[in-house]
Design a protein around this motif. Structure first.
Motif, mmCIF file in Angstrom:
data_model
loop_
_atom_site.group_PDB
_atom_site.id
_atom_site.type_symbol
_atom_site.label_atom_id
_atom_site.label_comp_id
_atom_site.label_asym_id
_atom_site.label_seq_id
_atom_site.Cartn_x
_atom_site.Cartn_y
_atom_site.Cartn_z
ATOM 1 N N GLN A 98 -77.131 -23.034 31.689
ATOM 2 C CA GLN A 98 -78.459 -23.160 32.281
ATOM 3 C C GLN A 98 -79.141 -21.801 32.213
ATOM 4 O OE1 GLN A 98 -79.865 -26.038 33.356
ATOM 5 N NE2 GLN A 98 -78.038 -27.080 32.624
ATOM 6 N N LEU A 149 -73.383 -24.540 40.763
ATOM 7 C CA LEU A 149 -74.047 -23.564 39.911
ATOM 8 C C LEU A 149 -73.503 -22.168 40.197
ATOM 9 C CD1 LEU A 149 -77.705 -24.863 40.181
ATOM 10 C CD2 LEU A 149 -76.062 -25.246 38.350
ATOM 11 N N VAL A 193 -81.885 -26.851 34.697
ATOM 12 C CA VAL A 193 -81.865 -26.931 36.153
ATOM 13 C C VAL A 193 -83.308 -26.961 36.644
ATOM 14 C CG1 VAL A 193 -81.237 -25.697 38.251
ATOM 15 C CG2 VAL A 193 -79.700 -25.691 36.315
ATOM 16 N N GLU A 204 -65.829 -29.731 33.183
ATOM 17 C CA GLU A 204 -67.029 -29.768 32.354
ATOM 18 C C GLU A 204 -67.933 -28.629 32.792
ATOM 19 O OE1 GLU A 204 -68.723 -33.596 33.116
ATOM 20 O OE2 GLU A 204 -67.552 -34.547 31.530
ATOM 21 N N PHE A 205 -68.615 -28.020 31.840
ATOM 22 C CA PHE A 205 -69.559 -26.966 32.191
ATOM 23 C C PHE A 205 -70.813 -27.116 31.353
ATOM 24 C CE2 PHE A 205 -67.449 -25.104 28.578
ATOM 25 C CZ PHE A 205 -68.409 -24.322 27.959
ATOM 26 N N THR A 206 -71.883 -26.536 31.841
ATOM 27 C CA THR A 206 -73.153 -26.573 31.129
ATOM 28 C C THR A 206 -73.836 -25.222 31.238
ATOM 29 O OG1 THR A 206 -75.277 -27.672 30.909
ATOM 30 C CG2 THR A 206 -74.387 -27.488 33.132
ATOM 31 N N GLY A 233 -73.176 -24.372 35.104
ATOM 32 C CA GLY A 233 -72.866 -25.513 35.962
ATOM 33 C C GLY A 233 -71.418 -25.921 35.756
ATOM 34 N N LEU A 234 -70.689 -26.118 36.849
ATOM 35 C CA LEU A 234 -69.280 -26.493 36.785
ATOM 36 C C LEU A 234 -69.060 -27.769 37.595
ATOM 37 C CD1 LEU A 234 -67.914 -22.951 37.608
ATOM 38 C CD2 LEU A 234 -67.866 -24.012 35.367
ATOM 39 N N ARG A 235 -68.237 -28.678 37.051
ATOM 40 C CA ARG A 235 -67.866 -29.882 37.784
ATOM 41 C C ARG A 235 -66.639 -30.505 37.141
ATOM 42 N NH1 ARG A 235 -72.346 -34.444 36.041
ATOM 43 N NH2 ARG A 235 -71.628 -34.683 33.899
ATOM 44 N N GLU A 288 -72.154 -33.992 41.071
ATOM 45 C CA GLU A 288 -72.882 -32.793 41.467
ATOM 46 C C GLU A 288 -72.335 -31.555 40.760
ATOM 47 O OE1 GLU A 288 -73.995 -30.311 45.508
ATOM 48 O OE2 GLU A 288 -73.084 -32.270 45.664
ATOM 49 N N TRP A 289 -73.256 -30.732 40.266
ATOM 50 C CA TRP A 289 -72.891 -29.494 39.612
ATOM 51 C C TRP A 289 -72.812 -28.373 40.645
ATOM 52 C CZ3 TRP A 289 -71.507 -29.338 34.598
ATOM 53 C CH2 TRP A 289 -71.912 -30.383 33.770
ATOM 54 N N ARG A 314 -74.843 -23.647 45.988
ATOM 55 C CA ARG A 314 -74.530 -25.032 46.324
ATOM 56 C C ARG A 314 -75.104 -25.304 47.691
ATOM 57 N NH1 ARG A 314 -69.606 -25.182 49.645
ATOM 58 N NH2 ARG A 314 -68.843 -23.070 49.757
#
Length: 174
Positions: free
Chosen positions: A60, A80, A106, A56-58, A69-71, A77-78, A9
């Motif tokens: 990558q 990572l 990303v 929420e997560f994604t 990715g977490l937010r 902003e994610w 970050r």
């Protein structure tokens, strides 16, 4: 569940936090904690806590180490989290009640540790080294020529790195 990884970050205007900074992602039934610290003191800093239902997560995936990715839901902003166990982390987050979001991969500029301001600072340092090398060549002492060569090499490396990082950031913005 507890996962060990790194966090990426924004750390300052010139650099991001180093992804090798030891971080712990702890997932329990209601909350997800992301803490940084050392092996001796794993709870040195607890900067991020999310409710599992609001997270929420994604995924990558990257070649060697992937990012999660977490937010918070709807946040911009994610954060990572760099991990080698991408699938295990995502399964644990899903079972805790977090929502997976599909986002584009990303960009390389987000993975780079030097920001555009940092690239400018690196170029300025390289220019100073090149100037010192040029001034040292005017001296008649043979040892100053050795220092001039060292400063010349360091300046060329710094300016080259700054140009490459700057180009990556410029291309990513377009």
């Amino acid at each position: 569940m507890r996962f060990v990884g790194g966090i990426n970050r924004r750390g300052s205007k010139f650099t991001r936090n180093v992804p090798n900074t030891l971080s712990f992602l702890e997932i329990d039934g209601e909350f997800v904690h992301l803490r940084t610290g050392t092996w001796l003191v794993p709870i040195f800093d607890g900067p991020f806590v999310w409710a599992s239902a609001d997270l929420e997560f994604t995924r990558q995936p990257v070649k060697r180490r992937s990012y999660v990715g977490l937010r918070s839901r709807g946040d911009g902003e994610w954060i990572l989290f760099r991990t080698r166990a991408l699938d295990a982390v995502c399964r644990a987050l899903t079972s805790a009640g977090a929502t997976e979001v599909l986002v584009p991969p990303v960009p390389p500029s987000e993975v780079l540790q030097i920001t555009p301001w940092g690239a400018g600072l690196l170029a300025a340092v390289g220019a100073v080294f090149l100037t010192v090398a040029r001034l040292a060549t005017f001296q008649h002492d043979p040892t100053s020529h050795v220092f001039a060569t060292d400063f010349l090499v360091a300046g060329i490396i710094a300016v080259t790195m700054a140009v490459v990082i700057g180009v990556v950031h410029i291309v990513e913005r377009r």
